[in-house]
Design a protein around this motif. Structure first.
Motif, PDB file in Angstrom:
ATOM      1  N   GLN A 154       0.846  -1.166   0.000  1.00 17.80           N
ATOM      2  CA  GLN A 154       0.000   0.000   0.000  1.00 17.80           C
ATOM      3  C   GLN A 154       0.890   1.227   0.000  1.00 17.80           C
ATOM      4  O   GLN A 154       1.619   1.491   0.946  1.00 17.80           O
ATOM      5  N   GLU A 170      -2.871  -1.988 -11.313  1.00 15.59           N
ATOM      6  CA  GLU A 170      -2.510  -2.780 -10.135  1.00 15.59           C
ATOM      7  C   GLU A 170      -3.170  -4.158 -10.108  1.00 15.59           C
ATOM      8  O   GLU A 170      -2.579  -5.136  -9.649  1.00 15.59           O
ATOM      9  N   VAL A 171      -4.417  -4.246 -10.594  1.00 15.75           N
ATOM     10  CA  VAL A 171      -5.181  -5.500 -10.500  1.00 15.75           C
ATOM     11  C   VAL A 171      -5.790  -5.871 -11.852  1.00 15.75           C
ATOM     12  O   VAL A 171      -7.010  -5.906 -12.015  1.00 15.75           O
ATOM     13  N   GLN A 198     -13.736  -0.597  -6.808  1.00 10.32           N
ATOM     14  CA  GLN A 198     -13.843  -0.164  -5.423  1.00 10.32           C
ATOM     15  C   GLN A 198     -14.456  -1.271  -4.598  1.00 10.32           C
ATOM     16  O   GLN A 198     -15.581  -1.715  -4.862  1.00 10.32           O
ATOM     17  N   THR A 214      -2.783   6.680  -7.196  1.00 17.21           N
ATOM     18  CA  THR A 214      -2.788   5.679  -6.134  1.00 17.21           C
ATOM     19  C   THR A 214      -3.628   6.239  -4.998  1.00 17.21           C
ATOM     20  O   THR A 214      -3.349   7.330  -4.495  1.00 17.21           O
ATOM     21  N   TYR A 270     -11.142   1.688 -12.503  1.00 17.85           N
ATOM     22  CA  TYR A 270     -10.845   1.347 -11.120  1.00 17.85           C
ATOM     23  C   TYR A 270     -11.945   0.426 -10.595  1.00 17.85           C
ATOM     24  O   TYR A 270     -13.080   0.496 -11.029  1.00 17.85           O
ATOM     25  N   ARG A 326      -8.748   0.763  -6.713  1.00 17.19           N
ATOM     26  CA  ARG A 326      -7.562   0.126  -7.273  1.00 17.19           C
ATOM     27  C   ARG A 326      -7.627   0.130  -8.797  1.00 17.19           C
ATOM     28  O   ARG A 326      -8.647  -0.212  -9.387  1.00 17.19           O
ATOM     29  N   LYS A 353      -7.288   4.030   1.348  1.00 13.70           N
ATOM     30  CA  LYS A 353      -8.429   3.121   1.468  1.00 13.70           C
ATOM     31  C   LYS A 353      -9.731   3.831   1.804  1.00 13.70           C
ATOM     32  O   LYS A 353     -10.785   3.201   1.800  1.00 13.70           O
TER      33      LYS A 353
END
Lengths: 113, 114
Positions: free
Chosen positions: A2, B59-60, B37, A102, B35, B44, A105
């Protein structure tokens, strides 16, 4: 891993109080630090943003404080209102890559009347 | 002023089915991205595009496919849906240029895979 750590996960504030959300990062290549606000059922929307050569930016009741040496930045919401209740995300961008933020959360803010 | 439009808003799939999430923007933005969520995970990055004909992984990316044949459209394809792909998907666009880092998001597509 992260790359942007955000806290707290949730926050409850009384109307008129100050809401504070914190973020920390490791990557020194980040050059732009926006905060996004998201209401239920909606997409995130840019709230306020700062560059690392500025220590503070204020827009109305919203202020970003930036500490480059500590690699931390925070969002302060003054005189919090029930209409501010939303999820807030901090984010960071690597050198001009607008397409590749980026995100932290998220923090669910609830402002009680 | 439509901005970024995503369809469908809601979708339920069975494991193994395929589908495409549509995304269109009318702001003539060079950059587009997808993205996902998930609760407690933030947003992400799945895939992104810096222009028509150019895409790259985020990223994913596993389990997803994208293409960008026009500036306006950036569809996301799930070839064989899995329960782990249950999520809310957001498409975003942004303008090329170092001084404007703002992403413009659609309202999201909520996908449930049974």
């Amino acid at each position: 891993q992260q790359q942007v750590k955000q806290s707290p996960q949730s926050l409850i504030v009384q109307k008129g109080g100050i809401s504070i959300i914190n973020c920390a990062y490791e990557n020194t290549a980040f050059d732009y630090f926006p905060w996004y606000q998201q209401f239920p059922g909606k997409g995130p929307a840019l709230l306020i943003a700062i560059r690392p050569d500025v220590s503070e930016k204020k827009e109305g009741r919203f202020t970003i404080s930036f500490n480059k040496s500590a690699k931390q930045f925070s969002l302060h919401i003054m005189d919090s209102q029930p209409g501010d209740s939303a999820t807030y995300f901090c984010a960071a961008r690597v050198g001009g890559s607008n397409y590749k933020l980026t995100f932290g959360k998220g923090t669910l803010l609830t402002v009680n009347p | 002023n439509a901005g970024v439009t995503q369809t469908p808003k809601f979708q339920v799939l069975k494991t193994g089915q395929s589908m495409t999430l549509q995304c269109a923007q009318d702001m003539n933005h060079e950059y587009m991205s997808w993205y996902r969520q998930d609760p407690g995970m933030g947003l992400r990055l799945i895939h992104y595009s810096v222009g028509a004909g150019i895409t790259d992984q985020g990223e994913v990316p596993n389990g997803y496919n994208v293409s960008r044949s026009t500036t306006e459209d950036f569809p996301l394809r799930l070839l064989s849906a899995a329960p782990s792909q249950t999520s809310v998907y957001f498409c975003a666009s942004s303008r090329q240029g170092a001084n404007t880092g703002e992403l413009f998001f659609g309202e999201g597509s909520r996908l449930t895979v049974l």
